[in-house]
Design a protein around this motif. Sequence first.
Motif, PDB file in Angstrom:
ATOM      1  N   LEU A   1       0.968  -1.393   0.030  1.00  0.00           N
ATOM      2  CA  LEU A   1      -0.073   0.114  -0.055  1.00  0.00           C
ATOM      3  C   LEU A   1       0.703   1.351  -0.112  1.00  0.00           C
ATOM      4  O   LEU A   1       0.916   2.115  -0.939  1.00  0.00           O
TER       5      LEU A   1
ATOM      6  N   HIS B   1       3.181   0.009   5.169  1.00  0.00           N
ATOM      7  CA  HIS B   1       1.889  -0.541   5.296  1.00  0.00           C
ATOM      8  C   HIS B   1       1.604  -1.600   4.033  1.00  0.00           C
ATOM      9  O   HIS B   1       1.817  -1.229   2.915  1.00  0.00           O
TER      10      HIS B   1
ATOM     11  N   LEU C   1      -1.275  -4.639   2.542  1.00  0.00           N
ATOM     12  CA  LEU C   1      -2.541  -5.308   2.803  1.00  0.00           C
ATOM     13  C   LEU C   1      -2.154  -6.889   2.322  1.00  0.00           C
ATOM     14  O   LEU C   1      -1.538  -7.159   1.495  1.00  0.00           O
TER      15      LEU C   1
ATOM     16  N   THR D   1      -4.256 -10.785   1.617  1.00  0.00           N
ATOM     17  CA  THR D   1      -5.419 -11.461   1.601  1.00  0.00           C
ATOM     18  C   THR D   1      -5.024 -12.867   1.598  1.00  0.00           C
ATOM     19  O   THR D   1      -3.903 -13.347   1.300  1.00  0.00           O
TER      20      THR D   1
ATOM     21  N   SER E   1      -8.807 -10.419   4.867  1.00  0.00           N
ATOM     22  CA  SER E   1      -7.739  -9.439   4.643  1.00  0.00           C
ATOM     23  C   SER E   1      -7.300  -8.553   5.801  1.00  0.00           C
ATOM     24  O   SER E   1      -8.158  -8.436   6.818  1.00  0.00           O
ATOM     25  N   SER E   2      -6.254  -8.355   5.867  1.00  0.00           N
ATOM     26  CA  SER E   2      -5.443  -7.618   7.084  1.00  0.00           C
ATOM     27  C   SER E   2      -4.703  -6.535   6.519  1.00  0.00           C
ATOM     28  O   SER E   2      -3.996  -6.683   5.603  1.00  0.00           O
ATOM     29  N   ILE E   3      -4.551  -5.400   7.132  1.00  0.00           N
ATOM     30  CA  ILE E   3      -3.672  -4.380   6.871  1.00  0.00           C
ATOM     31  C   ILE E   3      -2.642  -4.455   7.942  1.00  0.00           C
ATOM     32  O   ILE E   3      -2.984  -4.543   9.314  1.00  0.00           O
TER      33      ILE E   3
END
Length: 119
Positions: free
Chosen positions: A71, A75, A77, A79, A94-96
């Motif tokens: 991102l 950072h 993302l 999935t 999904s996780s950030i």
Amino acid sequence: MNELADHLQTLEEALLSTEVRQSTERLRELLTDDFFEIGSSGRLLYQDWDQTTLQLDPIEAELSEFTLHPLTEGHVLVTYRLVQPVLNRETRRSSIWAFVDGRWKMRFHQGTVVPTEAT
């Protein structure tokens, strides 16, 4: 990038383990102070989590199709697909993740149930 993806997959898998889920200390190491989740039920979870007492319920699951999506610097993302055989359920997750104080921590997580007819 593969090294980072491998590392974050290991952290995601750790968050599925009973040992980590039942340890407030380990959860504090892996989740940001402002962590929150949109659960597969659609409910907003852990928005005001208590860092001194949070523990998560045990889960039996198999993670696959792990993919990393950059991102910004610091950072990402991720999935993946999660199958829970005991519940006979599949979810897309999904996780950030944010790089905070020299380590990767999860800031946000979401799970969406995949209807049986969509698999």
